[in-house]
Design an enzyme around this catalytic site. Structure first.
Site, short mmCIF file in Angstrom:
data_model
loop_
_atom_site.label_atom_id
_atom_site.label_comp_id
_atom_site.label_asym_id
_atom_site.label_seq_id
_atom_site.Cartn_x
_atom_site.Cartn_y
_atom_site.Cartn_z
NE ARG A 1 90.49 12.18 -4.68
CZ ARG A 1 91.77 12.39 -4.36
NH1 ARG A 1 92.35 11.65 -3.42
NH2 ARG A 1 92.48 13.33 -4.96
CG HIS B 1 93.97 14.12 -9.92
ND1 HIS B 1 93.08 15.02 -9.37
CD2 HIS B 1 94.83 13.79 -8.91
CE1 HIS B 1 93.38 15.21 -8.09
NE2 HIS B 1 94.44 14.49 -7.79
CD GLN C 1 98.31 16.82 -8.31
OE1 GLN C 1 97.63 16.58 -7.32
NE2 GLN C 1 99.42 17.52 -8.25
CG ASP D 1 100.67 9.24 -9.48
OD1 ASP D 1 100.84 9.28 -8.25
OD2 ASP D 1 99.54 9.10 -10.01
CB CYS E 1 100.22 14.16 -8.03
SG CYS E 1 100.14 12.38 -7.94
NE ARG F 1 94.94 19.51 -6.38
CZ ARG F 1 94.55 18.32 -5.93
NH1 ARG F 1 95.45 17.39 -5.70
NH2 ARG F 1 93.27 18.03 -5.76
N1 NVA Z 1 97.26 7.96 -9.36
C1 NVA Z 1 96.98 8.18 -7.96
C2 NVA Z 1 96.89 9.65 -7.67
C3 NVA Z 1 96.64 10.01 -6.24
C4 NVA Z 1 96.51 11.48 -6.01
C5 NVA Z 1 95.71 7.46 -7.55
O1 NVA Z 1 94.75 7.50 -8.32
O2 NVA Z 1 95.69 6.86 -6.49
N1 CP Z 2 97.46 14.65 -5.08
C1 CP Z 2 96.29 14.37 -4.47
O1 CP Z 2 95.21 14.43 -5.07
O2 CP Z 2 96.41 14.07 -3.15
P1 CP Z 2 95.26 13.49 -2.19
O3 CP Z 2 94.98 12.08 -2.65
O4 CP Z 2 95.87 13.54 -0.83
O5 CP Z 2 94.04 14.34 -2.33
#
Ligand code: NVA
Ligand code: CP
Length: 313
Positions: A109, A136, A139, A231, A271, A299
């Protein structure tokens, strides 16, 4: 249960997969989920190790990957981006080469999507994108599996996405186009999804028989939608843009009022994590219309299937 053979070493974006591969992963996911409900877990990842690099926060991704690999007989290593040598300037190339000598797969990540691409290119083991600024994929796969569990005929489904054209939106667009699901996105002009991703997805959608539509009008987007997705407005790493984004996105919210313009049986997706009463009304999130915890649970199951296909025996 059959572990599908994939024509890719890595899962960097959903576009690494074909429709048949996603459907095969969904079949395996369903089998793993059924087994888990009976307290049974096949040892498809026996003695396999997954390194998980996190340069951003996470609840779902971290816990579902670690639990998933453990259930299937392997184990995961949590590597905090701040405490590995990558932070002190060791290159992604060297990190990839070293980790490939120790582990059977790497989940990352990170911020720049190029980091995931470079890691995947440099590692000899599979690399799974656990979220980048642009994509992502895990997801989106979990979300479309959640839909597939409810509506086996994916090609008759329409999804509306209301809000920021961000990483989650990109992966949903790609997955919808591959699976033949119609997707309508309502976004303000300055926060539309990446036009290259949209154009590519439209080409894919023309073959799968679906449409990718962009509009400024949330009501038009939700009118015929079976699933209405949103989101957060401020993704991780965008904190400095918060004020401008909040202004631009103010009318791109999922509210009871917006839901009343659409189908009475539509379901609401997110998500998570959600910012209650920002991109989504708390009442909507807490209502029977929301299927957000099914998405979160899935997930775990989908990623188990992905890890089996990429890292399994
Ligand atoms: N769009 C959000 C998704 C988190 C799971 C982010 O990147 O923070
Ligand atoms: N939806 C998602 O990826 O959640 P986290 O940021 O908690 O991993």
């Amino acid at each position: 249960m059959r572990i599908p053979k994939l024509n890719t070493k890595d899962l960097v974006t959903v576009s690494d997969l074909t429709r048949n591969e996603i459907m095969a992963l969904f079949n395996l996911t369903a089998g793993l989920k059924r087994d888990a409900a009976r307290g049974r877990h096949p040892d498809f990842l026996k003695k396999k190790s997954l390194a998980m690099i996190f340069e951003k926060s996470s609840t779902r991704t971290r816990v579902s990957f670690e639990t998933g690999v453990t259930q299937l007989g392997g184990h995961a290593l949590f590597l905090d981006g701040n405490s590995i040598q990558l932070r002190r300037g060791e290159t992604i190339f060297d990190t990839a080469k070293v980790l490939s000598r120790y582990v059977d797969g790497i989940m990352i990540r990170t911020f720049s999507h190029d980091n995931v691409v470079e890691l995947a290119k440099s590692a000899s083991v599979p690399v799974i994108n656990g979220l980048s600024d642009e994509h992502h994929p895990c997801q989106a796969l979990a979300d479309f599996f959640t839909i597939f569990e409810r509506d086996r005929r994916l090609k008759e489904v329409t999804m509306a996405y209301v809000g920021d054209g961000n990483n989650v939106a990109h992966s949903l667009i790609q997955c919808a186009a591959i699976l033949g699901v119609n997707i309508v996105l309502a976004c303000p002009a300055q926060y539309e999804p990446d036009p290259t991703i949209v154009e590519d997805a439209r080409r894919v959608a023309s073959r799968s028989g679906s449409k990718v539509t962009i509009t400024r009008d949330p009501e038009a987007a939700v009118r015929d939608a079976h699933y209405i997705y949103t989101d957060v407005w401020i993704s991780m790493g965008e904190e400095k843009k918060a004020a401008a984004k909040k202004r631009a996105l103010a009318k791109y919210r999922i509210t009871k009022e917006l839901l009343s313009k659409g189908r009475p049986d539509s379901k609401v997706m997110h998500c998570l994590p959600a910012h209650r009463d920002e991109e989504i009304e708390a009442d909507v999130l807490d209502s029977g219309r929301a299927i957000v915890f099914d998405e979160a649970e899935n997930r775990l199951h989908v990623q188990k299937a992905v890890m089996c296909a990429l890292m399994g025996k």
